[in-house]
Design a protein around this motif. Structure first.
Motif, PDB file in Angstrom:
ATOM      1  N   LEU A   1       0.846  -1.177   0.092  1.00 46.04           N
ATOM      2  CA  LEU A   1       0.159   0.152  -0.215  1.00 46.04           C
ATOM      3  C   LEU A   1       0.850   1.131  -0.080  1.00 46.04           C
ATOM      4  N   LYS A   2       1.896   1.202   0.633  1.00 39.35           N
ATOM      5  CA  LYS A   2       2.933   2.576   0.596  1.00 39.35           C
ATOM      6  C   LYS A   2       3.381   2.646  -0.690  1.00 39.35           C
ATOM      7  N   LEU A   3       4.020   1.544  -1.201  1.00 37.43           N
ATOM      8  CA  LEU A   3       4.434   1.557  -2.678  1.00 37.43           C
ATOM      9  C   LEU A   3       3.502   2.274  -3.692  1.00 37.43           C
ATOM     10  N   PHE A   4       2.111   1.618  -3.498  1.00 42.68           N
ATOM     11  CA  PHE A   4       1.146   2.084  -4.434  1.00 42.68           C
ATOM     12  C   PHE A   4       1.020   3.771  -4.036  1.00 42.68           C
ATOM     13  N   HIS A   5       0.913   3.995  -2.827  1.00 42.27           N
ATOM     14  CA  HIS A   5       0.655   5.490  -2.602  1.00 42.27           C
ATOM     15  C   HIS A   5       1.600   6.253  -3.078  1.00 42.27           C
ATOM     16  N   ALA A   6       2.869   5.738  -2.882  1.00 49.58           N
ATOM     17  CA  ALA A   6       4.111   6.488  -3.321  1.00 49.58           C
ATOM     18  C   ALA A   6       4.126   6.636  -4.837  1.00 49.58           C
ATOM     19  N   ASN A   7       3.590   5.747  -5.732  1.00 52.39           N
ATOM     20  CA  ASN A   7       3.692   5.508  -7.180  1.00 52.39           C
ATOM     21  C   ASN A   7       2.490   6.487  -7.590  1.00 52.39           C
TER      22      ASN A   7
ATOM     23  N   SER B   1       3.161   9.876 -10.117  1.00 54.06           N
ATOM     24  CA  SER B   1       2.325  10.031 -11.332  1.00 54.06           C
ATOM     25  C   SER B   1       1.587  11.400 -11.433  1.00 54.06           C
ATOM     26  N   ASN B   2       0.896  11.863 -10.322  1.00 54.09           N
ATOM     27  CA  ASN B   2       0.021  12.910 -10.361  1.00 54.09           C
ATOM     28  C   ASN B   2       0.884  14.335 -10.504  1.00 54.09           C
ATOM     29  N   THR B   3       2.190  14.510 -10.251  1.00 53.32           N
ATOM     30  CA  THR B   3       3.062  15.451 -10.303  1.00 53.32           C
ATOM     31  C   THR B   3       3.674  15.631 -11.536  1.00 53.32           C
TER      32      THR B   3
END
Length: 134
Positions: free
Chosen positions: A122-128, A132-134
């Protein structure tokens, strides 16, 4: 002694190292040498001492019965709450049962490994998703 899957929280500042008091970690036989003289283990005394030390240190046998599904899911829910994992209970239980099917069955250890994996995932997914939004 620290066991995975125990009932207490694992401190963040503790590292466990396993060591051996055996000098020669790999069994070696005279037959392994270029000119074999004897088929006896070269360091037989080390092997005997290691066997005796294991018996002295670990003479107590601990068995961990597999948990039934209800108990396993309670353990998962408790660990997920401690880890502050925010997914639906239905999704958590579904993934936990899949994990147990693929990894050693239902136990406290399996539940801990699942939660550790899920938290990292979940941390990896959140970081990715943030990059991708920036």
């Amino acid at each position: 002694m620290v066991l995975e899957g125990n009932l207490t929280a694992r401190p963040q500042n503790v590292v466990v190292y396993a060591t051996s008091n055996r000098r020669h970690l790999i069994r070696e036989f005279f037959v392994d040498r270029p000119a074999p003289k004897d088929n006896e283990e070269i360091h037989a005394w080390d092997t005997m001492q290691e066997k005796l030390s294991f018996s002295d240190r670990f003479g107590l046998t601990l068995t961990f019965e597999p948990a039934n599904q209800k108990t396993y899911l309670k353990i998962v829910q408790h660990l997920a709450a401690q880890a502050e994992i925010n997914i639906t209970q239905e999704d958590l239980e579904f993934q936990a049962l899949q994990w147990a099917t693929r990894h050693n069955g239902r136990s406290g250890r399996t539940a801990r490994q699942f939660i550790d994996f899920l938290k990292a995932d979940l941390k990896l997914f959140h970081a990715n998703s943030n990059t991708s939004n920036t």
